[in-house]
Every structure is written in C-alpha cells, then in structure tokens.
Scaffold this motif. Structure first.
Motif, mmCIF file in Angstrom:
data_model
loop_
_atom_site.group_PDB
_atom_site.id
_atom_site.type_symbol
_atom_site.label_atom_id
_atom_site.label_comp_id
_atom_site.label_asym_id
_atom_site.label_seq_id
_atom_site.Cartn_x
_atom_site.Cartn_y
_atom_site.Cartn_z
ATOM 1 N N ASN A 135 0.921 -1.010 0.013
ATOM 2 C CA ASN A 135 -0.078 0.052 -0.067
ATOM 3 C C ASN A 135 0.917 1.439 0.030
ATOM 4 O O ASN A 135 0.429 2.322 -0.659
ATOM 5 C CB ASN A 135 -0.929 0.069 1.370
ATOM 6 C CG ASN A 135 -2.382 -1.016 1.023
ATOM 7 O OD1 ASN A 135 -2.480 -1.366 -0.059
ATOM 8 N ND2 ASN A 135 -2.474 -1.399 2.149
ATOM 9 N N PHE A 136 2.017 1.199 0.910
ATOM 10 C CA PHE A 136 2.895 2.370 0.885
ATOM 11 C C PHE A 136 3.348 2.514 -0.864
ATOM 12 O O PHE A 136 3.462 3.866 -1.409
ATOM 13 C CB PHE A 136 4.271 2.306 1.357
ATOM 14 C CG PHE A 136 5.304 3.070 1.396
ATOM 15 C CD1 PHE A 136 5.052 4.483 1.855
ATOM 16 C CD2 PHE A 136 6.420 2.769 0.539
ATOM 17 C CE1 PHE A 136 6.277 5.215 1.744
ATOM 18 C CE2 PHE A 136 7.244 3.416 0.475
ATOM 19 C CZ PHE A 136 7.187 4.903 0.973
ATOM 20 N N ALA A 137 3.828 1.349 -1.366
ATOM 21 C CA ALA A 137 4.462 1.546 -2.826
ATOM 22 C C ALA A 137 3.135 2.206 -3.635
ATOM 23 O O ALA A 137 3.314 3.170 -4.639
ATOM 24 C CB ALA A 137 4.761 0.349 -3.371
ATOM 25 N N ARG A 138 2.140 1.846 -3.450
ATOM 26 C CA ARG A 138 0.995 2.476 -4.396
ATOM 27 C C ARG A 138 0.685 3.897 -4.129
ATOM 28 O O ARG A 138 0.428 4.452 -5.059
ATOM 29 C CB ARG A 138 -0.499 1.599 -4.125
ATOM 30 C CG ARG A 138 -0.485 0.362 -4.517
ATOM 31 C CD ARG A 138 -1.605 -0.570 -4.194
ATOM 32 N NE ARG A 138 -1.831 -1.820 -4.861
ATOM 33 C CZ ARG A 138 -2.369 -3.034 -4.107
ATOM 34 N NH1 ARG A 138 -3.135 -2.728 -2.847
ATOM 35 N NH2 ARG A 138 -2.297 -4.098 -4.676
ATOM 36 N N ARG A 139 1.029 4.362 -2.922
ATOM 37 C CA ARG A 139 0.605 5.721 -2.639
ATOM 38 C C ARG A 139 1.760 6.718 -2.592
ATOM 39 O O ARG A 139 1.642 7.974 -2.821
ATOM 40 C CB ARG A 139 0.110 5.860 -1.046
ATOM 41 C CG ARG A 139 -1.266 5.131 -0.839
ATOM 42 C CD ARG A 139 -1.819 5.508 0.550
ATOM 43 N NE ARG A 139 -1.151 5.292 1.401
ATOM 44 C CZ ARG A 139 -0.553 4.641 2.111
ATOM 45 N NH1 ARG A 139 -1.254 3.222 2.026
ATOM 46 N NH2 ARG A 139 0.311 4.568 3.446
ATOM 47 N N ALA A 140 3.007 6.347 -2.441
ATOM 48 C CA ALA A 140 4.142 7.095 -2.519
ATOM 49 C C ALA A 140 4.384 7.459 -4.125
ATOM 50 O O ALA A 140 3.881 6.821 -4.774
ATOM 51 C CB ALA A 140 5.337 6.219 -1.887
ATOM 52 N N THR A 141 5.386 8.493 -3.957
ATOM 53 C CA THR A 141 5.999 8.719 -5.066
ATOM 54 C C THR A 141 6.822 7.676 -6.018
ATOM 55 O O THR A 141 7.153 6.705 -5.127
ATOM 56 C CB THR A 141 6.977 9.923 -5.233
ATOM 57 O OG1 THR A 141 7.936 9.419 -4.290
ATOM 58 C CG2 THR A 141 6.207 11.025 -4.639
ATOM 59 N N TRP A 142 6.939 7.596 -7.049
ATOM 60 C CA TRP A 142 7.722 6.383 -7.539
ATOM 61 C C TRP A 142 9.170 6.269 -6.913
ATOM 62 O O TRP A 142 9.556 5.345 -6.787
ATOM 63 C CB TRP A 142 7.630 6.055 -9.119
ATOM 64 C CG TRP A 142 8.652 7.149 -9.801
ATOM 65 C CD1 TRP A 142 8.193 8.278 -10.382
ATOM 66 C CD2 TRP A 142 9.865 6.794 -10.089
ATOM 67 N NE1 TRP A 142 9.392 8.848 -10.846
ATOM 68 C CE2 TRP A 142 10.623 8.008 -10.835
ATOM 69 C CE3 TRP A 142 10.730 5.875 -9.934
ATOM 70 C CZ2 TRP A 142 11.771 8.215 -11.203
ATOM 71 C CZ3 TRP A 142 12.069 5.998 -10.310
ATOM 72 C CH2 TRP A 142 12.534 7.296 -10.935
#
Length: 256
Positions: A135-142
């Motif tokens: 979920n962090f990877a989905r919401r964070a900047t790339w």
C-alpha cells in the motif's frame, strides 16, 4: 580546544548518504533472533516450514509492489529496467521465476504446493506488514517506493548465509529447494545498483535524505515485524487466538 559541530541542516555528500543508507544494515532482519536460530541450526521443522509458508506471501506480493512503482513512474527508461524485477519473480519463457522457485523450496521443507498457495498458514501479523508495504508503494511517489526496496543492499548476505548453513543444519531439506537463494545472489546485486542510483540521484537536500532514511527504516520495520509474528506463533507457541481455539481461524486476505 576546538570542537567540530556537525550541521544537520546541510545535505550529506553522495558518499555520506550512501554510508548512512548502508548503516541501516545493522537493523536488517538477518539479526532477528528467528533468523539467527535458522542459521545456527536450532530451528525445528515446524519453524522452518512456518517461515517458508509465511514468506511466500511476501514473494507473491513483491511483483504487485513493483507494478505499483511502474504505474506511478513516467520515465520509460526506468520502467524498462524496473520491469525485470517483475519478470524475476513471475517468470517468463524459459525462466520459472522466483515464485515458482519458492514453491519448490516449500515442497523441499515438507509442505505441499496446495497448502502454500492457499495461504492457510499466513499469520495476520505477516499479512498486515506485507500489505502495508504494498500500500505504501501504491501511494508514494515512484522514487520513494523504488528507494524503499533498498533493503536489497543487505540481501546477498542473507541468501548466502542460508546456502552456507542450511544444508549442514537441516539435511532433511531437499537440495533442489535452494535455487531461489542462488538466483537472488545475482539478481539482488543487480537491483541494488539501479535502486541505489535512483536514490542517490533523487535525494539531494537534507530533509529529503532524512525522509529516505525513514522510508528505509519503514521497510526494515516490515521485515522485522513479520518475524515477530512468526516468533509468537512458532517459538512461543502463541499463534493468533491461541487462548480461544487451536484452529487457524484468521482471515485469508479476502479484503485486499
């Protein structure tokens, strides 16, 4: 007497920043007591099986994490390199991929393919930790999500430790199950070069660098928390709901 005072508002140099990232290796889960027990040969068969079954959930979610990074990344050159991580896990053409190799590891430690894939042994604490990472990877900047993968800095050591110790300590494990660890020795080193380049190039101010160190700590927290959950279940014999029932009543991820 002159005392040199470090100005924590100034950005770290490229070399200093890399050393700060690498220093986080002191908190890598290779130092968790559960891993230490695996390397010194004191784990039971159930503890090895529990680790393999739970870690499978992490393996199958890594391509989803990497796909989320690519979905947020507008740079074609980065995507062309990053996609290899998905292929490494999912497989392609003549390459079976890391997930299949992990299933063979599971079979080598005495689990059936069906029970691994069913996720029936995945503990809630493990599931929550892994889901938090995805979920962090989905919401964070790339860039932030990509840099969170830098626990790979320390991964070759952990895979080599398994290859060195497990055959002697656990002769009941079929040698054919170790291919995943062998593959990751080279794959992780390759991934580190790319991930480290992105990180050192992108975080150039001190607040950005400090934030990146916190992001890396978050990833270390995820890995450590997974082992804490396994410790409760397989070392202390306190799996979820142990005071209420012996059945594995916890949910199987229906709400993702």
């Amino acid at each position: 007497m002159n005392t040199q005072v470090t100005d924590n508002t100034l950005p770290m140099s490229r070399d200093e920043f890399e050393q700060a990232l690498r220093a986080k290796g002191d908190l890598y889960h290779i130092h968790h007591p559960y891993h230490v027990a695996m390397y010194n040969g004191s784990c039971t068969k159930q503890q090895i099986q529990g680790w393999v079954a739970n870690r499978y959930y992490y393996q199958i979610m890594i391509p989803m994490k990497d796909a989320a990074i690519m979905a947020n990344c507008p740079d074609r050159d980065t995507r062309r390199q990053w996609v290899q991580r998905i292929l490494d896990h999912d497989g392609y053409e003549e390459s079976e991929g890391g997930i299949e190799a992990w299933l063979r590891l599971g079979e080598s430690v005495g689990l059936t393919r069906e029970e691994i894939i069913s996720q029936e042994h995945v503990l809630p604490g493990v599931r929550f930790a892994v889901d938090a990472y995805v979920n962090f990877a989905r919401r964070a900047t790339w860039e932030e999500a990509a840099s969170s993968s830098l626990t790979e800095l320390f991964a070759p050591q952990i895979h080599q430790s398994r290859l060195d110790a497990w055959p002697d300590h656990y002769p009941w494990i079929d040698e054919n199950g170790y291919q995943y660890f062998r593959n990751r020795l080279t794959e992780a080193r390759r991934d580190v070069v790319h991930g480290l380049e992105i990180t050192l190039d992108h975080y150039t101010t001190r607040p950005e660098q400090d934030r990146m160190l916190e992001i890396l700590q978050f990833k270390l927290d995820v890995l450590w928390s997974m082992l804490d959950a396994m410790t409760m279940a397989y070392e202390l014999d306190r799996p979820p709901y142990h005071t209420v029932t012996d059945e594995q009543v916890y949910h199987k991820g229906l709400f993702r």
